[in-house]
Enzyme design. Structure first.
Site, PDB file in Angstrom:
ATOM      1  N   ARG A 152       0.860  -1.190   0.000  1.00  0.00           N
ATOM      2  CA  ARG A 152       0.000   0.000   0.000  1.00  0.00           C
ATOM      3  C   ARG A 152       0.885   1.226   0.000  1.00  0.00           C
ATOM      4  O   ARG A 152       1.672   1.429   0.933  1.00  0.00           O
ATOM      5  CB  ARG A 152      -0.919  -0.007   1.230  1.00  0.00           C
ATOM      6  CG  ARG A 152      -1.742   1.234   1.324  1.00  0.00           C
ATOM      7  CD  ARG A 152      -2.775   1.244   2.445  1.00  0.00           C
ATOM      8  NE  ARG A 152      -3.402   2.543   2.393  1.00  0.00           N
ATOM      9  CZ  ARG A 152      -3.453   3.418   3.389  1.00  0.00           C
ATOM     10  NH1 ARG A 152      -2.993   3.111   4.578  1.00  0.00           N
ATOM     11  NH2 ARG A 152      -3.995   4.611   3.212  1.00  0.00           N
TER      12      ARG A 152
ATOM     13  N   HIS B 273      -3.271  10.863   0.338  1.00  0.00           N
ATOM     14  CA  HIS B 273      -2.728  10.701   1.695  1.00  0.00           C
ATOM     15  C   HIS B 273      -2.198  12.069   2.138  1.00  0.00           C
ATOM     16  O   HIS B 273      -1.015  12.247   2.397  1.00  0.00           O
ATOM     17  CB  HIS B 273      -1.653   9.615   1.710  1.00  0.00           C
ATOM     18  CG  HIS B 273      -1.413   9.006   3.073  1.00  0.00           C
ATOM     19  ND1 HIS B 273      -1.527   7.664   3.323  1.00  0.00           N
ATOM     20  CD2 HIS B 273      -1.064   9.572   4.258  1.00  0.00           C
ATOM     21  CE1 HIS B 273      -1.236   7.414   4.603  1.00  0.00           C
ATOM     22  NE2 HIS B 273      -0.958   8.564   5.194  1.00  0.00           N
TER      23      HIS B 273
ATOM     24  N   GLU C 177      -7.668   8.193   5.850  1.00  0.00           N
ATOM     25  CA  GLU C 177      -7.993   8.848   7.113  1.00  0.00           C
ATOM     26  C   GLU C 177      -8.570  10.253   6.948  1.00  0.00           C
ATOM     27  O   GLU C 177      -7.978  11.236   7.391  1.00  0.00           O
ATOM     28  CB  GLU C 177      -6.755   8.907   8.019  1.00  0.00           C
ATOM     29  CG  GLU C 177      -6.162   7.542   8.297  1.00  0.00           C
ATOM     30  CD  GLU C 177      -5.095   7.545   9.382  1.00  0.00           C
ATOM     31  OE1 GLU C 177      -4.640   8.624   9.780  1.00  0.00           O
ATOM     32  OE2 GLU C 177      -4.733   6.445   9.839  1.00  0.00           O
TER      33      GLU C 177
ATOM     34  N   ASN D  58      -7.607   1.721   9.489  1.00  0.00           N
ATOM     35  CA  ASN D  58      -6.305   2.049  10.065  1.00  0.00           C
ATOM     36  C   ASN D  58      -6.508   2.088  11.574  1.00  0.00           C
ATOM     37  O   ASN D  58      -7.306   2.890  12.081  1.00  0.00           O
ATOM     38  CB  ASN D  58      -5.812   3.429   9.604  1.00  0.00           C
ATOM     39  CG  ASN D  58      -5.514   3.468   8.111  1.00  0.00           C
ATOM     40  OD1 ASN D  58      -5.725   2.499   7.391  1.00  0.00           O
ATOM     41  ND2 ASN D  58      -5.030   4.606   7.644  1.00  0.00           N
TER      42      ASN D  58
ATOM     43  N   TYR E  58      -4.814   1.865  15.578  1.00  0.00           N
ATOM     44  CA  TYR E  58      -3.609   1.973  16.395  1.00  0.00           C
ATOM     45  C   TYR E  58      -3.807   1.701  17.880  1.00  0.00           C
ATOM     46  O   TYR E  58      -2.915   1.188  18.539  1.00  0.00           O
ATOM     47  CB  TYR E  58      -2.953   3.350  16.196  1.00  0.00           C
ATOM     48  CG  TYR E  58      -2.298   3.466  14.836  1.00  0.00           C
ATOM     49  CD1 TYR E  58      -1.007   2.999  14.641  1.00  0.00           C
ATOM     50  CD2 TYR E  58      -2.979   3.989  13.745  1.00  0.00           C
ATOM     51  CE1 TYR E  58      -0.399   3.049  13.392  1.00  0.00           C
ATOM     52  CE2 TYR E  58      -2.372   4.043  12.486  1.00  0.00           C
ATOM     53  CZ  TYR E  58      -1.090   3.568  12.324  1.00  0.00           C
ATOM     54  OH  TYR E  58      -0.497   3.608  11.090  1.00  0.00           O
TER      55      TYR E  58
ATOM     56  N   GLU F  92      -3.815  -0.146   7.872  1.00  0.00           N
ATOM     57  CA  GLU F  92      -2.672   0.277   8.692  1.00  0.00           C
ATOM     58  C   GLU F  92      -2.813  -0.290  10.092  1.00  0.00           C
ATOM     59  O   GLU F  92      -3.894  -0.277  10.670  1.00  0.00           O
ATOM     60  CB  GLU F  92      -2.591   1.805   8.853  1.00  0.00           C
ATOM     61  CG  GLU F  92      -2.036   2.534   7.681  1.00  0.00           C
ATOM     62  CD  GLU F  92      -1.964   4.050   7.900  1.00  0.00           C
ATOM     63  OE1 GLU F  92      -1.782   4.504   9.050  1.00  0.00           O
ATOM     64  OE2 GLU F  92      -2.104   4.777   6.908  1.00  0.00           O
TER      65      GLU F  92
HETATM   66  C1  PNW Z   1      -1.771   7.682  10.436  1.00  0.00           C
HETATM   67  N1  PNW Z   1      -4.723  10.219  15.572  1.00  0.00           N
HETATM   68  O1  PNW Z   1      -1.775   8.924  11.091  1.00  0.00           O
HETATM   69  C2  PNW Z   1      -1.388   7.954   8.985  1.00  0.00           C
HETATM   70  O2  PNW Z   1      -2.186   7.331   8.015  1.00  0.00           O
HETATM   71  C3  PNW Z   1       0.062   7.706   8.704  1.00  0.00           C
HETATM   72  O3  PNW Z   1       0.470   8.515   7.629  1.00  0.00           O
HETATM   73  C4  PNW Z   1       0.857   7.911   9.962  1.00  0.00           C
HETATM   74  O4  PNW Z   1       2.243   7.842   9.705  1.00  0.00           O
HETATM   75  C5  PNW Z   1       0.429   6.832  10.953  1.00  0.00           C
HETATM   76  O5  PNW Z   1      -0.958   6.844  11.150  1.00  0.00           O
HETATM   77  C6  PNW Z   1       1.105   6.925  12.329  1.00  0.00           C
HETATM   78  O6  PNW Z   1       0.746   8.098  12.979  1.00  0.00           O
HETATM   79  C7  PNW Z   1      -2.501   9.173  12.226  1.00  0.00           C
HETATM   80  O7  PNW Z   1      -4.590  11.338  16.095  1.00  0.00           O
HETATM   81  C8  PNW Z   1      -2.325  10.414  12.835  1.00  0.00           C
HETATM   82  O8  PNW Z   1      -5.545   9.388  16.049  1.00  0.00           O
HETATM   83  C9  PNW Z   1      -3.057  10.769  13.931  1.00  0.00           C
HETATM   84  C10 PNW Z   1      -3.980   9.871  14.444  1.00  0.00           C
HETATM   85  C11 PNW Z   1      -4.184   8.627  13.842  1.00  0.00           C
HETATM   86  C12 PNW Z   1      -3.433   8.288  12.731  1.00  0.00           C
END
Ligand code: PNW
Length: 455
Positions: free
Chosen positions: A72, A116, A162, A288, A290, A362
């Protein structure tokens, strides 16, 4: 035709390509944002980044060694249409042609993302960026150029990465460009992003291109702090304000009820024509993911902790308190490591949008890496990958969630937006000072996990 499960790495153009003034590329809002004093940690810039523009063949060879069957990446709009709306740039098209051909020669399926975050500055100046529908029209035109140029080989398209970040961080909290701090702007920007997605998908479907098209929405899981109906409603509301905001419209043609009732007239309405445009406009859903936070209706005893990076979203609008469990291990971005939240998130999506396949577009984590030895050791990331991938496998095998692929963020350390190069999220260590590709411990862990899964 039966597709294999896709195991991949993920990156984005601005974060890795560099070559910011080469090959006819125009400036994006991120190039300009990096010039503003104090906006990016250490004043870092992405002018060189990982130099992927010049070293893509070496990077594809690394992917092959890693054993992925998918990649990706994102296409930089300012490379394809340098001023946003004018003529297409043959040198930009040529770069992605070479990249795509190189991937296919190596048995790696391309999953390009069309947006992106690197909006051509021309669209910001001329139309106020995502505040205007003109930008949506310009995006659809650019998307069509990409379908025509690459559609003979690409079978999996992602329109937007996102849009929650673009809207909340760019227009509401002002930490990403265009750095607006306005409580209503995120909802307007989001509306135009959704229309842009709809217009591009319409061009894709009417053009008769082969393959599938969807979008990559981000969402953390929200776990009710207690079993009370109020906390459960708060958690559900928080997920609706995160994932539902950008997914309900493309599936059902409407914003979630939780948002409509809380926001009233502040939330744009879809006209009949717009509703038809966006409804049913995703062949698959990207996620995505985290981290996880607890959600409650009342302020929790241990305090309200919405995370450092704006993960709470437009929190005042949601009527929700967010908190972490102090027991959780936390990454360098202070995001809690909560694999079971990932499994619940996948189940939530599968239940609400049943029938649509899911790609994990992601997932990954950042850990401090003062030196090469700590990168080679890399136990934190290795454990994270093992645990999160096991949680996904449980959702897939036991809960029967239709997950079709997993993309680790990120293939290599890169320009982490307003954190600059200070965050290490990659399986491969690289920095603008040392462009040598050093394989980290997690590179081998991920390779083993892929091999195991294939049996
Ligand atoms: C994503 N939040 O960013 C992006 O898709 C990527 O480009 C980035 O490198 C990766 O996650 C790691 O940060 C985010 O505030 C930025 O929840 C902020 C948030 C989530 C994802």
């Amino acid at each position: 035709m039966n597709s294999p499960f896709y195991w991949g790495g993920a990156t984005s153009a601005f974060q890795i390509e560099g070559a910011w003034k080469e090959g006819g590329r125009g400036p994006s809002i991120w190039d300009v944002f990096c010039d503003l004093p104090g906006r990016i940690q250490n004043g870092d810039r992405a002018d060189v980044a990982c130099d992927h523009f010049h070293r893509y063949e070496e990077d594809v060879a690394l992917m092959k060694e890693l054993g992925v069957n998918a990649y990706r990446f994102s296409i930089a709009w300012p490379r394809i249409v340098p001023d946003g709306t004018g003529a297409a740039n043959p040198a930009g098209i040529d770069f992605y042609n070479r990249l795509i051909d190189c991937l296919l020669r190596n048995g790696i399926e391309p999953f390009p993302t069309l947006y992106h975050w690197d909006l051509p500055i021309g669209c910001q100046f001329a139309a106020d960026g995502w505040m205007a529908r003109e930008t949506a029209e310009a995006f659809a035109r650019y998307a069509k150029i990409c379908f025509d140029a690459f559609g003979d080989r690409v079978r999996h398209w992602i329109t937007f990465n996102e849009s929650w970040c673009t809207s909340v961080l760019g227009y509401g909290l002002g930490v990403f460009p265009p750095a607006r701090k306005d409580p209503d702007a995120p909802y307007r920007a989001a509306h135009n992003l959704l229309l842009a997605h709809g217009l591009a998908v319409r061009a894709f479907r009417e053009g008769g291109y082969a393959g599938e098209i969807g979008l990559a929405n981000n969402c953390d899981w929200r776990e009710p702090l207690t079993d009370s109906p109020a906390d459960r409603a708060a958690a559900e509301r928080a997920v609706q304000f995160f994932y539902g905001w950008f997914t309900d419209p493309v599936v059902f043609g409407e914003y979630p009820e939780e948002m409509r009732s809380k926001l009233g007239a502040r939330l744009p309405e879809f006209s009949a024509e717009e509703r038809e445009l966006v409804r049913g406009s995703a062949d698959f859903l990207g996620l995505n993911h985290y981290t996880t936070l607890y959600a409650s209706a009342e302020k929790p005893e241990r305090g309200n902790d919405i995370g450092p990076n704006g993960n709470g979203g437009m929190i005042e609008d949601q009527d929700v308190f967010l908190s972490v469990d102090p027991q959780w291990k936390r990454t360098d971005m202070l995001w809690g490591v909560v694999p079971w939240g990932f499994r619940r998130m996948l189940n939530w999506i599968s239940r609400r949008y049943s029938g649509l396949p899911i790609y994990v577009t992601e997932n990954g984590c950042s850990w401090p890496e003062p030196d090469l030895a700590s990168a080679e050791n890399d136990t934190n990331r290795s454990e994270f990958l093992k645990e999160y991938i096991a949680a996904m496998q449980a959702a897939k095998e036991e809960d029967k969630v239709d997950v079709r692929g997993y993309f680790c963020w990120t293939l290599m350390d890169n320009f982490e937006w307003n954190s600059g190069f200070a965050r290490h999220l990659g399986l491969i260590r690289t920095s603008p000072d040392d462009l040598t590709r050093h394989r980290k411990g997690s590179f081998y862990t991920y390779r083993d996990l892929i091999r195991q899964a294939r049996g």
